[in-house]
Enzyme design. Structure first.
Site, PDB file in Angstrom:
ATOM      1  N   SER A   1       0.706  -1.227  -0.048  1.00  0.00           N
ATOM      2  CA  SER A   1      -0.007   0.165   0.063  1.00  0.00           C
ATOM      3  C   SER A   1       0.655   1.352   0.106  1.00  0.00           C
ATOM      4  O   SER A   1       2.193   1.178   0.348  1.00  0.00           O
ATOM      5  CB  SER A   1      -0.845  -0.008   1.136  1.00  0.00           C
ATOM      6  OG  SER A   1      -0.348   0.502   2.249  1.00  0.00           O
ATOM      7  N   LYS A   2       0.108   2.295  -0.189  1.00  0.00           N
ATOM      8  CA  LYS A   2       0.872   3.700  -0.376  1.00  0.00           C
ATOM      9  C   LYS A   2       1.434   3.926   0.800  1.00  0.00           C
ATOM     10  O   LYS A   2       2.224   5.048   1.180  1.00  0.00           O
ATOM     11  CB  LYS A   2      -0.155   4.685  -0.921  1.00  0.00           C
ATOM     12  CG  LYS A   2      -1.459   4.644  -0.382  1.00  0.00           C
ATOM     13  CD  LYS A   2      -2.302   5.772  -1.269  1.00  0.00           C
ATOM     14  CE  LYS A   2      -3.672   5.217  -0.823  1.00  0.00           C
ATOM     15  NZ  LYS A   2      -4.562   5.890  -1.961  1.00  0.00           N
TER      16      LYS A   2
END
Length: 551
Positions: free
Chosen positions: A259-260
């Site tokens: 994920s970011k």
RNA sequence: GGCCCCAUCGUCUAGAGGCCUAGGACACCGGGUUUUCAACCCGGCGACAGGGGUUCGAGUCCCCUUGGGGCUACCA
């Protein structure tokens, strides 16, 4: 048995929410949908899902489209180019959603609720404590218009929920996972319209996919359980049910979904590992206040990506690439990413790995998408990139390299196409465009601004007879009247022979003198590219600069 | 906790009951090539999570255990 109906056209879509850059997982979803559409001669749509007004960021939609274009994933209908079933931005489709929501209410398939966020949170906590599912208690009698009016007047939040009345198992067909059935008793009446009047994701996605004629939906496994809710909605509205394919999730090296959040997480870790750092200076570099930085280091909130990037750059730490732009800035090619992403959870079945875009389209098929999660292996990505730097046609490499140089503001961008093409050629074997840039940068800085690597200087020039060798090389080169890589090679080789040493003894001092480092492209090309004047000047500068240290 | 999904070398994977002595790629290790870093060439190490079934025969089918992941929002 080839019955070509002609009327059955495949339609797929990618529907990102504009909350930030296009990340690697989103790109993979987009790619799979695009591949399927192109394979079957269908259409691929882009739709912006901006129903969460709090999370939207203004430039994200544009950024996502830029990133997709860079990857070469094009769309047939979308917010920027329109199409027969527009608009393609959900915030422009409010009236459409309102109509269907009203229809469900009129048919007693959905009902109004007035709970406050606090009340809902209490329900959630209570359910958790009692170890049961958090199922919303549906009222026996649905509130009528008068009640709604009154609630609104009192300032209560008004939402709409779908009444789940089905009792038989809800069965979905998934192209990669087969049949998945679930007991509706596990499901809670979910919100289809929020108190700000926007539809929720579930409502908007179902309506849009129907109205836009979407036939196939490839998405992440995180949507697998949502699908049952979507099917309920589709039945309630009398919609068609599209074909679903839920792909596995891509996990990161640290475990969990890629994920970011990975980047801020790594930055925090790096800061802590370094111990004493000038926090004020770092906050300044990131454009945040020292207080904001402090909250970031302590808590869960992270500054926005540009700030994270800027602070990482300030500290000189390399953050794992997550967003497509990160890969661009690290010197990866779009062809590499497309090929690599396609192989994450899919394969052609015949052992092929390096495949062109056309080959991918040709080979792609839903039946070969696999079920298990995959880990994003950066080393293999890099190996692919090395391959692509070698494989791509010169014009394409040149175009990518120039775009990269301009993006990072490199002095190497000053080179004309011919020189740049040659730089790429002599750097064959490089793993990323970043490496080529770093190995070539010295040629584009003024002669007196070369950064000497102290270890290289010590080892190659100060120790042994490197210094004397360099002087001899300078004298020899000065006599050369024809400047070609071949002539330079002949000269240096005969010099080595004359001195009774290996070529390395000659080449390395020269390399350090003109590049400042022991690493550079092949020495004969390097000399040729710099030109004799520059080379002699740099040799002279180097001799002068380190004369004292030598003595 | 509940529900759902998944399980072959370190990693990505091939494998749709006998073709498997489990194949490939990346990584790793050893060697070669060499003007540096790479690249390149040759060789090597290395896996069916565990336990029960079914079957003449199981990596492949079924069940359990274990492990991993997802969902459980007025986020998508």
């Amino acid at each position: 048995m080839t019955q070509k109906t002609g009327i059955f056209m495949i339609v797929t879509r990618f529907a990102p929410s504009p909350t930030g850059y296009l990340h690697i997982g989103g790109a993979r979803t987009a790619l799979f949908n695009w591949l399927l559409a192109r394979k079957r001669g269908g259409k691929f749509l882009l739709r912006i899902e901006d129903t969460d007004t709090k999370r939207n960021t203004p430039t994200a939609a544009q950024q996502v489209m830029d990133d997709m274009r860079w990857l070469g994933i094009d769309w047939d209908e979308g917010p920027d180019i329109g199409g027969p079933n527009g608009p393609y931005k959900q915030s422009d489709r409010r009236d459409i959603y309102d109509r269907y929501i009203q229809q469900l209410i009129d048919e007693q398939k959905a009902y109004y609720c007035f709970d406050t966020p606090e009340e809902l949170a209490d329900m959630r906590v209570a359910a958790e404590k009692e170890k049961r599912n958090n199922i919303y208690p549906r009222p026996d009698m649905f509130p009528d218009a008068a009640v709604v009016e009154k609630a609104r007047a009192e300032g209560k939040p008004v939402t709409v929920r779908l009444a789940i009345t089905q009792t038989e198992p809800i069965v979905i067909q998934d192209e990669v996972r087969g049949t998945i059935s679930i007991d509706p008793a596990e499901l809670s009446d979910f919100i289809i319209q929020k108190s700000d009047g926007f539809p929720t994701y579930h409502m908007a996605v179902v309506i849009d996919d129907e109205l836009m004629g979407v036939t196939h939906i490839i998405r992440g496994q995180e949507h697998l359980l949502n699908t049952h809710n979507h099917q309920l909605l589709q039945k309630a509205l009398g919609f068609r049910i599209p074909i679903y394919a839920h792909m596995s999730v891509t996990v990161s090296e640290s475990g969990g979904k890629l994920s970011k959040r990975e980047r801020p997480k790594m930055l925090k870790k790096a800061i802590k590992a370094m111990g004493k750092v000038d926090k004020d200076a770092m906050a300044k570099a990131g454009g945040v206040t020292p207080e904001e930085l402090e909250t970031f280091l302590k808590g869960k909130t992270a500054p926005d990506m540009p700030a994270v990037d800027a602070m990482a750059a300030y500290m000189g730490v390399h953050l794992p690439e997550i967003n497509i732009v990160d890969f661009f800035r690290s010197g990866y090619l779009p062809e590499t990413l497309v090929n690599f992403l396609a192989l994450l959870g899919w394969n052609p079945g015949d052992g092929r790995e390096i495949m062109t875009r056309d080959e991918l389209i040709e080979a792609f098929d839903l039946s070969r998408i696999n079920k298990s999660n995959s880990l994003f292996d950066r080393q293999k990505l890099t190996a692919f990139n090395t391959e692509y730097i070698k494989l791509l046609p010169p014009e394409t490499r040149l175009r990518h390299f120039r775009a990269y140089l301009e993006e990072i503001g490199s002095p190497v961008a000053a080179a004309d196409d011919e020189l740049l093409g040659r730089i790429i050629r002599i750097n064959e074997g490089a793993r990323t465009l970043e490496q080529i840039e770093q190995k070539t940068r010295f040629a584009f800085v003024p002669d007196d601004e070369i950064e000497y690597d102290s270890k290289a200087v010590k080892k190659v020039l100060l120790k042994g007879d490197g210094f004397a060798m360099l002087r001899a090389v300078g004298d020899a080169l000065a006599t050369l009247d024809e400047l070609t890589p071949e002539a330079i090679e002949t000269l240096l080789r005969s010099l080595a022979e004359e001195k009774q040493v290996g070529l390395g003894k000659i080449a390395q001092p020269l390399r350090v003198a003109i590049c400042g480092n022991t690493v550079s492209p092949p020495i004969f090309d390097t000399v040729d590219i710099l030109g004799m004047n520059t080379v002699l000047k740099r040799i002279e500068n180097t001799l002068t600069k380190f004369q004292q240290e030598k003595d």
